[in-house]
Enzyme design. Sequence first.
Site, short mmCIF file in Angstrom:
data_model
loop_
_atom_site.label_atom_id
_atom_site.label_comp_id
_atom_site.label_asym_id
_atom_site.label_seq_id
_atom_site.Cartn_x
_atom_site.Cartn_y
_atom_site.Cartn_z
N LYS A 25 5.25 -7.87 4.65
CA LYS A 25 4.56 -8.67 4.34
C LYS A 25 4.72 -8.27 2.26
O LYS A 25 4.09 -9.27 1.67
CB LYS A 25 2.90 -8.89 4.66
CG LYS A 25 2.69 -7.36 4.73
CD LYS A 25 1.18 -7.08 5.69
CE LYS A 25 1.45 -5.88 6.42
NZ LYS A 25 1.25 -5.91 7.68
N LYS A 37 3.67 6.56 -3.47
CA LYS A 37 2.13 5.78 -4.39
C LYS A 37 2.15 6.82 -5.68
O LYS A 37 1.29 6.38 -6.18
CB LYS A 37 1.13 6.77 -3.42
CG LYS A 37 1.67 5.59 -1.75
CD LYS A 37 0.80 5.74 -0.81
CE LYS A 37 0.74 5.42 0.55
NZ LYS A 37 0.78 6.32 1.85
N LYS A 88 14.12 -6.54 6.14
CA LYS A 88 13.85 -7.09 7.25
C LYS A 88 12.48 -7.24 7.27
O LYS A 88 12.57 -7.67 5.61
CB LYS A 88 13.92 -5.68 7.82
CG LYS A 88 12.54 -4.85 7.74
CD LYS A 88 12.00 -3.24 8.37
CE LYS A 88 11.03 -2.35 7.13
NZ LYS A 88 10.63 -1.34 7.99
#
Length: 335
Positions: free
Chosen positions: A200, A114, A197
């Site tokens: 979103k 992050k 997989k």
Amino acid sequence: MEKKAIVLSGIRPTGNLHLGNYFGAVKNFVKMQDTNECFFFIADYHMLTTHPNPKDLQGNVRQVVIEYLAAGLDPEKATIYLQSDLPETAELYLFLNMNAYKGELERVTTFKEKARKQPDNINAGLLTYPTLMAADILIHRSHLVPVGKDQEQHLEMTRTFARRFNRMYKTDFFPIPRAFNFSDKLVKIPGLDGSGKMGKSEGEGNAVFLAEDPASIRKKVMRAVTDAGPTEMNQTKPEPIQNLFDLMAVVSKPDTVEYFDDQYNKCTIRYGDLKKQLAEDIIAFTGPFRERIIELTADTDYVNNVIEMGAEKARASGVPTVRGVREIIGFRKIY
Ligand code: TRP
């Protein structure tokens, strides 16, 4: 009588539920609520670590509540609540932060990722994400935490913080929670873009949402990646094709899967037909969820009640924990 294990999991309030979330987590939450004391909460404090100015915070959180209810979470069985409705979590987070070290926090993989993604906002909340998560878990003195692989390091930190607290204050106040990983029992839910997989973040078109309307599902499925078709009898399926079969395996009848498998093996398959069938079967599967979502969206009072009831149950469980911690450390009893 043996006490039921306390189960807790947190849900990031980002976006709508898709089939991958459903088969990967929610379906199991729904099962666990019958056998365990369960807490499922929306991590709205955590969201501020990456989204400091959330647009329509309450609306998004509400949508998540609605979709989880539609997917089968039952507010009578489980405690479904908003993290920010149990503000004592923040006090426990403060205590845990006093015994969490900069070095160990900086080594966390998600922190490093992050920090790389948002170099202009490496805030202290991002660094202490694992202590807030530990507070979420420990505030209900949870035993089992169903999480995906990506959260296992966080859970290991929670175990460290719990042990450290117990050792530091010479107590066994906190049970040491365990990650509960059902991923080995799970079917893989691939996306529609040929590899990997369903998710979103993989781009529009990759995921099918529970709330999605039939026309949009048809469009997405018809656009799914395929290839030129099999050239030899009984050849192994390349990933994009196997993915469509894997999706079929969870939403279609076994006969249907068998039929197309047979067609593939005989090299007579028509991908257009396969996709049409898959789209209709997905639509039949998600239809009831979508209807529930529409109903719940209209029923403001009911959803408000669920949220209020969740807040009460969460406080009934969490407040005594923080009171206990205050007492152990030696603070005055004020609540
Ligand atoms: N970090 C989790 C995620 O990104 C969400 C979360 C927050 C969580 N607190 C938690 C999960 C406590 C399990 C337990 O998905």
